[in-house]
Design a protein around this motif. Structure first.
Motif, PDB file in Angstrom:
ATOM      1  N   ILE A   1       0.837  -1.198   0.000  1.00 21.36           N
ATOM      2  CA  ILE A   1       0.000   0.000   0.000  1.00 21.36           C
ATOM      3  C   ILE A   1       0.871   1.247   0.000  1.00 21.36           C
ATOM      4  CG2 ILE A   1      -1.658   1.327   1.371  1.00 21.36           C
ATOM      5  CD1 ILE A   1      -2.794  -1.335   2.329  1.00 21.36           C
ATOM      6  N   TYR A   2       0.505   2.200  -0.832  1.00 16.64           N
ATOM      7  CA  TYR A   2       1.263   3.453  -0.949  1.00 16.64           C
ATOM      8  C   TYR A   2       0.284   4.624  -0.884  1.00 16.64           C
ATOM      9  CZ  TYR A   2       4.868   6.693  -2.546  1.00 16.64           C
ATOM     10  OH  TYR A   2       5.772   7.716  -2.629  1.00 16.64           O
ATOM     11  N   LEU A   3       0.281   5.339   0.217  1.00 18.19           N
ATOM     12  CA  LEU A   3      -0.592   6.500   0.386  1.00 18.19           C
ATOM     13  C   LEU A   3      -0.090   7.651  -0.473  1.00 18.19           C
ATOM     14  CD1 LEU A   3      -2.930   7.918   1.868  1.00 18.19           C
ATOM     15  CD2 LEU A   3      -1.306   8.464   3.701  1.00 18.19           C
TER      16      LEU A   3
ATOM     17  N   SER B   1      -7.837  -1.181   4.208  1.00 19.12           N
ATOM     18  CA  SER B   1      -6.710  -1.548   5.057  1.00 19.12           C
ATOM     19  C   SER B   1      -6.152  -0.319   5.767  1.00 19.12           C
ATOM     20  CB  SER B   1      -5.613  -2.202   4.210  1.00 19.12           C
ATOM     21  OG  SER B   1      -6.066  -3.411   3.651  1.00 19.12           O
ATOM     22  N   LEU B   2      -6.108   0.787   5.036  1.00 17.91           N
ATOM     23  CA  LEU B   2      -5.649   2.037   5.632  1.00 17.91           C
ATOM     24  C   LEU B   2      -6.618   2.501   6.716  1.00 17.91           C
ATOM     25  CD1 LEU B   2      -3.328   4.035   5.346  1.00 17.91           C
ATOM     26  CD2 LEU B   2      -4.696   5.289   3.689  1.00 17.91           C
ATOM     27  N   ASN B   3      -7.914   2.376   6.448  1.00 16.34           N
ATOM     28  CA  ASN B   3      -8.923   2.741   7.454  1.00 16.34           C
ATOM     29  C   ASN B   3      -8.740   1.948   8.742  1.00 16.34           C
ATOM     30  OD1 ASN B   3     -10.170   4.579   5.773  1.00 16.34           O
ATOM     31  ND2 ASN B   3     -11.729   3.147   5.048  1.00 16.34           N
TER      32      ASN B   3
ATOM     33  N   MET C   1      -9.107  -4.777  -8.053  1.00 19.43           N
ATOM     34  CA  MET C   1     -10.521  -4.816  -8.424  1.00 19.43           C
ATOM     35  C   MET C   1     -11.421  -4.249  -7.328  1.00 19.43           C
ATOM     36  SD  MET C   1     -10.945  -6.153 -11.461  1.00 19.43           S
ATOM     37  CE  MET C   1     -12.598  -6.873 -11.469  1.00 19.43           C
ATOM     38  N   THR C   2     -10.811  -3.894  -6.200  1.00 24.81           N
ATOM     39  CA  THR C   2     -11.593  -3.398  -5.067  1.00 24.81           C
ATOM     40  C   THR C   2     -10.904  -2.178  -4.459  1.00 24.81           C
ATOM     41  OG1 THR C   2     -10.449  -4.651  -3.343  1.00 24.81           O
ATOM     42  CG2 THR C   2     -12.218  -5.794  -4.532  1.00 24.81           C
ATOM     43  N   THR C   3     -11.589  -1.563  -3.497  1.00 23.83           N
ATOM     44  CA  THR C   3     -10.980  -0.479  -2.723  1.00 23.83           C
ATOM     45  C   THR C   3     -10.416  -1.018  -1.408  1.00 23.83           C
ATOM     46  OG1 THR C   3     -13.146   0.060  -1.770  1.00 23.83           O
ATOM     47  CG2 THR C   3     -12.457   1.319  -3.710  1.00 23.83           C
ATOM     48  N   ASN C   4     -10.067  -2.299  -1.375  1.00 22.33           N
ATOM     49  CA  ASN C   4      -9.572  -2.917  -0.143  1.00 22.33           C
ATOM     50  C   ASN C   4      -8.316  -2.249   0.394  1.00 22.33           C
ATOM     51  OD1 ASN C   4     -11.644  -4.710  -0.146  1.00 22.33           O
ATOM     52  ND2 ASN C   4     -10.457  -6.494  -0.756  1.00 22.33           N
TER      53      ASN C   4
END
Length: 207
Positions: free
Chosen positions: A44-46, A183-185, A176-179
C-alpha cells in the motif's frame, strides 16, 4: 496533504488509484478522504489525504484538483471507487482521460442487499475476474438464469466495463476493489476520534 516523499515515489507506482473516505467520530465529525496506490510488490502506498465536512461535488472536486499537481490526467491511469456520484462527477471534470472502475466488493454487497442473490454471488465474482470474453459470458449467463434482476443491474446500471477485467479498457492489474483503502482505514481506527492536527501527525508518523 501529500508529503514530498509520496509525491516523488508516485512515479514508481502502478497507475491504479483507489479512492475512498471514512467517517470521523470525534467532536467535530467530518470525513477523512484517501488516495491510495500500490507499488509493484502490491504494498500500500498513500498518495494524499484530506479532511472535509462531508462528501459532495465541491470537496471531491477540491481534492481531485489538488491531486492533479502530481497525478497527471493520462489514459494509462485507472481509478477504483465505490459508486459515490460525486467521485464520478469529479473524475469526468478533472480526469476525463482516466478509466474509472467500481469496486467489485461494493457491487457484490449491493447485489446481496437489493437483489437477494447471496447463493449465486460466486458466479458474479467469477465473472468479474474473468480475463476472456468467453469465460465472462459463461459465468454471466449462469448468473442471469438464477438472478435476472441482478444481471440487468450489472449490465445496464453499471456497465460491464466498470467491474469486469475482460471489458475494462485500461490496465487495472489486480486491483478490483478499494480494499487497500479499507486496510488504511483499519490502521486509523483510533485516529478517527482525534482532532484534525493529531490525525495528520499520526498519519505522518506511521508512514
Amino acid at each position: 496533504m501529500a508529503f514530498g516523499a509520496f509525491i516523488h515515489g508516485y512515479a514508481h507506482m502502478r497507475k491504479v488509484i483507489a479512492v475512498d473516505g471514512t467517517q470521523l467520530s470525534g467532536k467535530y465529525e467530518g470525513v477523512l478522504l484517501f488516495f491510495v496506490a500500490q507499488d509493484t510488490k502490491t504494498y500500500i502506498y498513500l498518495l494524499a489525504f484530506c479532511v472535509v465536512d462531508k462528501e459532495n461535488d465541491t470537496v471531491w472536486g477540491f481534492f481531485f484538483e489538488k491531486l492533479k499537481v502530481f497525478v497527471v490526467n493520462k489514459l494509462e491511469l485507472c481509478v477504483i471507487s465505490d459508486r459515490h456520484v460525486s467521485i464520478a462527477n469529479c473524475l469526468i471534470r478533472y480526469y476525463p482521460f482516466v478509466h474509472h472502475g467500481v469496486c467489485m466488493r461494493y457491487l457484490g454487497e449491493n447485489l446481496r442487499t437489493y437483489h437477494h442473490c447471496t447463493n449465486s454471488l460466486y458466479l458474479y465474482y467469477h465473472a468479474a475476474k474473468a480475463y476472456t470474453l468467453k469465460e465472462f459470458n459463461d459465468y454471466f449467463n449462469a448468473l442471469k438464469e438464477r438472478c435476472p434482476g441482478a444481471t440487468t443491474c450489472l449490465e445496464h446500471d453499471f456497465g460491464f466495463e466498470k467491474w469486469n477485467w475482460a471489458h475494462f479498457p485500461g490496465n487495472i492489474f489486480n486491483v478490483m476493489t478499494t480494499n487497500i483503502t479499507e486496510s488504511l482505514n483499519s490502521m486509523l481506527l483510533d485516529e478517527r476520534e482525534y482532532l484534525v492536527a493529531s490525525i495528520f501527525n499520526s498519519i505522518a508518523h506511521q508512514f
